[in-house]
Design an enzyme around this catalytic site. Structure first.
Site, PDB file in Angstrom:
ATOM      1  N   TYR A   1      13.537  10.566   3.727  1.00  0.00           N
ATOM      2  CA  TYR A   1      13.762  10.659   2.392  1.00  0.00           C
ATOM      3  C   TYR A   1      13.233  11.765   1.791  1.00  0.00           C
ATOM      4  CZ  TYR A   1      14.051   8.843  -2.542  1.00  0.00           C
ATOM      5  OH  TYR A   1      14.482   8.521  -3.853  1.00  0.00           O
TER       6      TYR A   1
ATOM      7  N   TRP B   1      21.155   5.655  -1.484  1.00  0.00           N
ATOM      8  CA  TRP B   1      21.457   7.009  -1.261  1.00  0.00           C
ATOM      9  C   TRP B   1      22.295   7.064   0.111  1.00  0.00           C
ATOM     10  CZ3 TRP B   1      17.434  11.200  -0.693  1.00  0.00           C
ATOM     11  CH2 TRP B   1      18.159  12.709  -1.173  1.00  0.00           C
TER      12      TRP B   1
ATOM     13  N   LYS C   1      14.037  -0.399   0.350  1.00  0.00           N
ATOM     14  CA  LYS C   1      13.456   0.582  -0.726  1.00  0.00           C
ATOM     15  C   LYS C   1      13.074   2.127  -0.076  1.00  0.00           C
ATOM     16  CE  LYS C   1      14.219  -2.605  -3.082  1.00  0.00           C
ATOM     17  NZ  LYS C   1      15.535  -2.209  -3.890  1.00  0.00           N
TER      18      LYS C   1
ATOM     19  N   ARG D   1      10.886   6.405   4.450  1.00  0.00           N
ATOM     20  CA  ARG D   1      10.368   7.083   3.340  1.00  0.00           C
ATOM     21  C   ARG D   1       8.756   6.689   3.402  1.00  0.00           C
ATOM     22  NH1 ARG D   1      11.816   5.185  -2.998  1.00  0.00           N
ATOM     23  NH2 ARG D   1      11.093   7.000  -3.937  1.00  0.00           N
TER      24      ARG D   1
ATOM     25  N   HIS E   1      19.144  -4.097   7.623  1.00  0.00           N
ATOM     26  CA  HIS E   1      17.653  -3.846   7.716  1.00  0.00           C
ATOM     27  C   HIS E   1      16.944  -4.648   8.757  1.00  0.00           C
ATOM     28  CE1 HIS E   1      17.705  -2.679   3.711  1.00  0.00           C
ATOM     29  NE2 HIS E   1      18.178  -3.662   3.109  1.00  0.00           N
TER      30      HIS E   1
HETATM   31  P1  PAP Z   1      17.625  -1.305  -1.079  1.00  0.00           P
HETATM   32  O1  PAP Z   1      17.089  -1.294   0.282  1.00  0.00           O
HETATM   33  O2  PAP Z   1      17.202  -2.473  -1.988  1.00  0.00           O
HETATM   34  O3  PAP Z   1      19.061  -0.932  -0.938  1.00  0.00           O
HETATM   35  P2  PAP Z   1      16.773   1.451  -1.582  1.00  0.00           P
HETATM   36  O4  PAP Z   1      18.055   1.938  -2.054  1.00  0.00           O
HETATM   37  O5  PAP Z   1      16.185   1.741  -0.143  1.00  0.00           O
HETATM   38  O6  PAP Z   1      17.006  -0.163  -1.821  1.00  0.00           O
HETATM   39  O7  PAP Z   1      15.838   2.048  -2.360  1.00  0.00           O
HETATM   40  C1  PAP Z   1      15.641   1.906  -3.684  1.00  0.00           C
HETATM   41  C2  PAP Z   1      15.040   3.476  -4.092  1.00  0.00           C
HETATM   42  O8  PAP Z   1      15.822   4.602  -3.850  1.00  0.00           O
HETATM   43  C3  PAP Z   1      14.577   3.490  -5.545  1.00  0.00           C
HETATM   44  O9  PAP Z   1      13.433   4.528  -5.359  1.00  0.00           O
HETATM   45  P3  PAP Z   1      12.391   4.258  -6.711  1.00  0.00           P
HETATM   46  O10 PAP Z   1      12.160   2.809  -6.696  1.00  0.00           O
HETATM   47  O11 PAP Z   1      11.241   5.039  -6.149  1.00  0.00           O
HETATM   48  O12 PAP Z   1      13.044   4.752  -7.808  1.00  0.00           O
HETATM   49  C4  PAP Z   1      15.672   4.223  -6.054  1.00  0.00           C
HETATM   50  O13 PAP Z   1      15.563   4.979  -7.666  1.00  0.00           O
HETATM   51  C5  PAP Z   1      16.053   5.223  -4.888  1.00  0.00           C
HETATM   52  N1  PAP Z   1      17.448   5.796  -4.958  1.00  0.00           N
HETATM   53  C6  PAP Z   1      18.672   5.331  -5.443  1.00  0.00           C
HETATM   54  N2  PAP Z   1      19.535   5.960  -5.324  1.00  0.00           N
HETATM   55  C7  PAP Z   1      19.139   6.939  -5.166  1.00  0.00           C
HETATM   56  C8  PAP Z   1      19.870   8.480  -4.865  1.00  0.00           C
HETATM   57  N3  PAP Z   1      20.957   8.630  -4.988  1.00  0.00           N
HETATM   58  N4  PAP Z   1      18.760   9.738  -4.266  1.00  0.00           N
HETATM   59  C9  PAP Z   1      17.603   9.196  -4.340  1.00  0.00           C
HETATM   60  N5  PAP Z   1      17.220   8.098  -4.545  1.00  0.00           N
HETATM   61  C10 PAP Z   1      17.652   7.048  -5.021  1.00  0.00           C
END
Ligand code: PAP
Length: 313
Positions: free
Chosen positions: A208, A64, A59, A142, A120
């Site tokens: 981030y 991204w 998260k 982040r 991770h």
């Molecule tokens: P993961 O570790 O399960 O893969 P991860 O991608 O690290 O998750 O985190 C998800 C967060 O990145 C989400 O944040 P939020 O809950 O605060 O909304 C998601 O919206 C955000 N996210 C996904 N894609 C992007 C992107 N292209 N640019 C910026 N933030 C993104």
């Protein structure tokens, strides 16, 4: 392994169905599957010096980072109108997760070079051969408050639990006790941060929030670091801006695959792709934290990080 798990500290997350028990192994909380995967990786993984690792606490911007790296390294094969990112979840574009078993591949995307490997796993638990081979590592982190809110909503929505049955306070308390997937948060971030001070030539830290503020220079740094620098001609032709647009939250969230696809197909435990694209808003924590929570977490961040020089607020 079975015997070992009986000896590890355990925690059952009361507000979650999909992550019932976490185990503390090498000072890190994780699911049985990920602990086993970490141990197997520690025992068996042989790094190649050319391997690049994309590391993160869940998260913190993993999706991204994967999208950006994939777009950067495949830009000679695809342009932004033919990129597999338009039809494939970033987690499937760079699928080889170290703790879930790696089979190196280039998937015919990058000529002879292997695709970077996401993980991770915290720095101190990485397989020794990654450190010994001086492999490059990109770490994205982040701020703690938004990570917690993202983590809470991801699992709550994955389990389809209404807010009233999954009190944020419970997730907050667990997180502040260090109990979360790959937690404690502060140990994960500090592990990579300290390593980046010792070995800056092979560890790149990306924040981030900084990437959101200034994507162009951060994407350039990223491309330079992983060995795919942009040429002046590419810069003039707007290749960097096109990659940033392709990988933007708004674009990825709007794609059909990320609206209706699933991470593990029709498997009962599958995760809807849309859950990886929630709000991507800096400071969404303000909608969740009470005044007391802000005080508590600020104090915690000061206690854990204050003397280190790492600034997260
Ligand atoms: P993961 O570790 O399960 O893969 P991860 O991608 O690290 O998750 O985190 C998800 C967060 O990145 C989400 O944040 P939020 O809950 O605060 O909304 C998601 O919206 C955000 N996210 C996904 N894609 C992007 C992107 N292209 N640019 C910026 N933030 C993104």
């Amino acid at each position: 392994m079975e015997e070992m798990f009986k000896t590890l500290p355990q925690h059952t997350c009361s507000w979650l169905k999909s992550m019932p028990t976490l185990y503390k192994y090498q000072d890190v909380w994780n699911t049985q599957e990920f602990v086993e995967g970490t141990i197997l990786a520690q025992q068996n993984f042989k790094a190649d010096p050319s391997d690049v690792f994309l590391c993160s606490l869940p998260k913190s911007g993993t999706t991204w980072l994967k999208a950006l790296v994939f777009a950067i390294i495949t830009r000679e094969t695809f342009d932004v109108s033919t990129s597999p990112l338009l039809t494939t979840l970033p987690h499937h574009c760079l699928p080889n997760c170290l703790e879930l078993g790696v089979e190196r591949s280039n998937e015919n995307y990058t000529n002879s070079r292997f695709l970077p490997i996401p993980t991770h796993i915290p720095y101190n638990s990485l397989p020794q051969s990654i450190i010994a081979s001086n492999c490059k590592i990109v770490y994205i982190y982040r701020n703690m408050k938004d990570v917690l809110v993202s983590y809470y909503n991801f699992f709550r929505e994955k389990d389809k639990i209404p807010v009233e049955d999954a009190p944020f306070e419970v997730a907050f308390d667990e997180f502040c006790h260090g109990i979360s997937w790959c937690g404690p948060y502060w140990d994960h971030v500090l592990g990579y941060w300290r390593a980046s001070l010792d070995r800056p030539e092979v560890i790149l830290l990306l924040k981030y929030e900084d990437m959101k503020k200034d994507p162009t220079s951060n994407v350039k740094r990223l491309a330079d670091f992983i060995g795919y620098p942009f040429t002046i001609k590419e810069e003039e032709e707007g290749v960097i801006e096109n990659i940033i647009k392709l990988c933007s939250f708004e674009n990825l969230k709007s794609l059909e695959v990320n609206k209706s696809g699933k991470l593990f197909g029709d498997h009962p435990d599958s995760t809807e792709n849309r859950l990886f694209f929630r709000k991507a808003k800096d400071g969404d924590w303000e909608n969740y934290f009470t005044h007391q929570m802000v005080e508590k977490i600020d104090k915690l961040i000061d206690d854990k990080l204050g003397a280190t020089g790492l600034v997260l607020k």
